[in-house]
Scaffold this active site. Sequence first.
Site, PDB file in Angstrom:
ATOM      1  N   ASP A  76       0.843  -1.189   0.000  1.00  0.00           N
ATOM      2  CA  ASP A  76       0.000   0.000   0.000  1.00  0.00           C
ATOM      3  C   ASP A  76       0.878   1.238   0.000  1.00  0.00           C
ATOM      4  OD1 ASP A  76      -2.892   0.924   0.177  1.00  0.00           O
ATOM      5  OD2 ASP A  76      -1.857   2.215   1.605  1.00  0.00           O
TER       6      ASP A  76
HETATM    7  N1  LIG Z   1       2.964   3.697 -12.596  1.00  0.00           N
HETATM    8  C1  LIG Z   1       3.002   4.421 -11.433  1.00  0.00           C
HETATM    9  N2  LIG Z   1       2.122   4.112 -10.440  1.00  0.00           N
HETATM   10  C2  LIG Z   1       2.204   4.862  -9.304  1.00  0.00           C
HETATM   11  C3  LIG Z   1       3.124   5.921  -9.132  1.00  0.00           C
HETATM   12  N3  LIG Z   1       2.921   6.456  -7.881  1.00  0.00           N
HETATM   13  C4  LIG Z   1       1.923   5.745  -7.296  1.00  0.00           C
HETATM   14  N4  LIG Z   1       1.503   4.771  -8.151  1.00  0.00           N
HETATM   15  C5  LIG Z   1       0.460   3.749  -7.933  1.00  0.00           C
HETATM   16  O1  LIG Z   1      -0.570   4.277  -7.113  1.00  0.00           O
HETATM   17  C6  LIG Z   1      -1.211   3.170  -6.487  1.00  0.00           C
HETATM   18  C7  LIG Z   1      -1.334   3.479  -5.005  1.00  0.00           C
HETATM   19  O2  LIG Z   1      -2.513   2.896  -4.553  1.00  0.00           O
HETATM   20  P1  LIG Z   1      -2.520   1.557  -3.646  1.00  0.00           P
HETATM   21  O3  LIG Z   1      -3.785   1.572  -2.879  1.00  0.00           O
HETATM   22  O4  LIG Z   1      -1.235   1.425  -2.928  1.00  0.00           O
HETATM   23  O5  LIG Z   1      -2.545   0.360  -4.683  1.00  0.00           O
HETATM   24  P2  LIG Z   1      -3.679   0.018  -5.765  1.00  0.00           P
HETATM   25  O6  LIG Z   1      -3.195   0.445  -7.108  1.00  0.00           O
HETATM   26  O7  LIG Z   1      -5.015   0.505  -5.317  1.00  0.00           O
HETATM   27  O8  LIG Z   1      -3.666  -1.567  -5.799  1.00  0.00           O
HETATM   28  P3  LIG Z   1      -3.917  -2.548  -4.547  1.00  0.00           P
HETATM   29  O9  LIG Z   1      -2.563  -2.968  -4.083  1.00  0.00           O
HETATM   30  O10 LIG Z   1      -4.733  -3.665  -5.141  1.00  0.00           O
HETATM   31  O11 LIG Z   1      -4.668  -1.743  -3.502  1.00  0.00           O
HETATM   32  C8  LIG Z   1      -0.326   1.937  -6.700  1.00  0.00           C
HETATM   33  O12 LIG Z   1      -0.845   1.120  -7.733  1.00  0.00           O
HETATM   34  C9  LIG Z   1       0.993   2.564  -7.127  1.00  0.00           C
HETATM   35  O13 LIG Z   1       1.747   1.676  -7.932  1.00  0.00           O
HETATM   36  C10 LIG Z   1       4.034   6.213 -10.210  1.00  0.00           C
HETATM   37  O14 LIG Z   1       4.866   7.124 -10.149  1.00  0.00           O
HETATM   38  N5  LIG Z   1       3.943   5.427 -11.326  1.00  0.00           N
END
Ligand SMILES: Nc1nc2c(ncn2[C@@H]2O[C@H](COP(=O)(O)OP(=O)(O)OP(=O)(O)O)[C@@H](O)[C@H]2O)c(=O)[nH]1
Length: 199
Positions: A76
Amino acid sequence: MTLPLVLASASEIRRQMLLNAGVSVEAIPARVDEAAIRASLCAEGAPPRDIADALAEAKARKIGERHPERLVLGCDQVLAFKGEVFGKPIDLDEARAQIRRLSGDRHTLLSAAVLYCDAKPVWRHVGIVRLTMRTIGEAYLDDYLVRNWDSIRHSVGGYKLEQEGARLFSRIEGDYFTVLGLPLLELLSYLTLRGDIPG
Ligand SMILES: Nc1nc2c(ncn2[C@@H]2O[C@H](COP(=O)(O)OP(=O)(O)OP(=O)(O)O)[C@@H](O)[C@H]2O)c(=O)[nH]1
């Protein structure tokens, strides 16, 4: 470890980072109610680090208990700014409001990872990066959001560093992979130490 590593995440970039590092991965998104968990922890005054860690653990636990024979990774990422915790923007207007607030200032990204094995936590790490955002002009911000919204809608902070989001920053203190959402180097070191991957 029974390969492939189970990634309890819907995040494509996390899957790609692991695959690019040569780790075979099977994604089984955990789909926990992040907003509810984040809200209750914020109400208790939990610091951002604990919120990211608890959310990562909730995801790892949900899938890890279902597959006790596998090594399961939950992740997360939260954005901390002046005592507040930002999640992913719900729409383009919220992304604009968030970037307007981060503009010309420094914020912190915390990327937590928790590994479960035999339905128990065996490793955890929270990677921390400090990002200094340039002062972003309104006209450019509007153009940036229209051009990139479909891509950044699932990214904490409303940017992807490996894409046009790089133009928002003047300085980044910390690890590139941690910005993208995973403390990859620490995870790979642990998997190597355990003998799950050669190294
Ligand atoms: N490609 C990319 N993704 C980013 C970047 N900064 C943040 N993210 C994405 O933002 C999301 C943060 O939300 P989370 O709740 O941690 O993860 P999620 O995408 O909802 O996926 P889950 O693990 O299933 O909850 C993650 O998928 C990170 O990979 C970036 O600079 N590049």
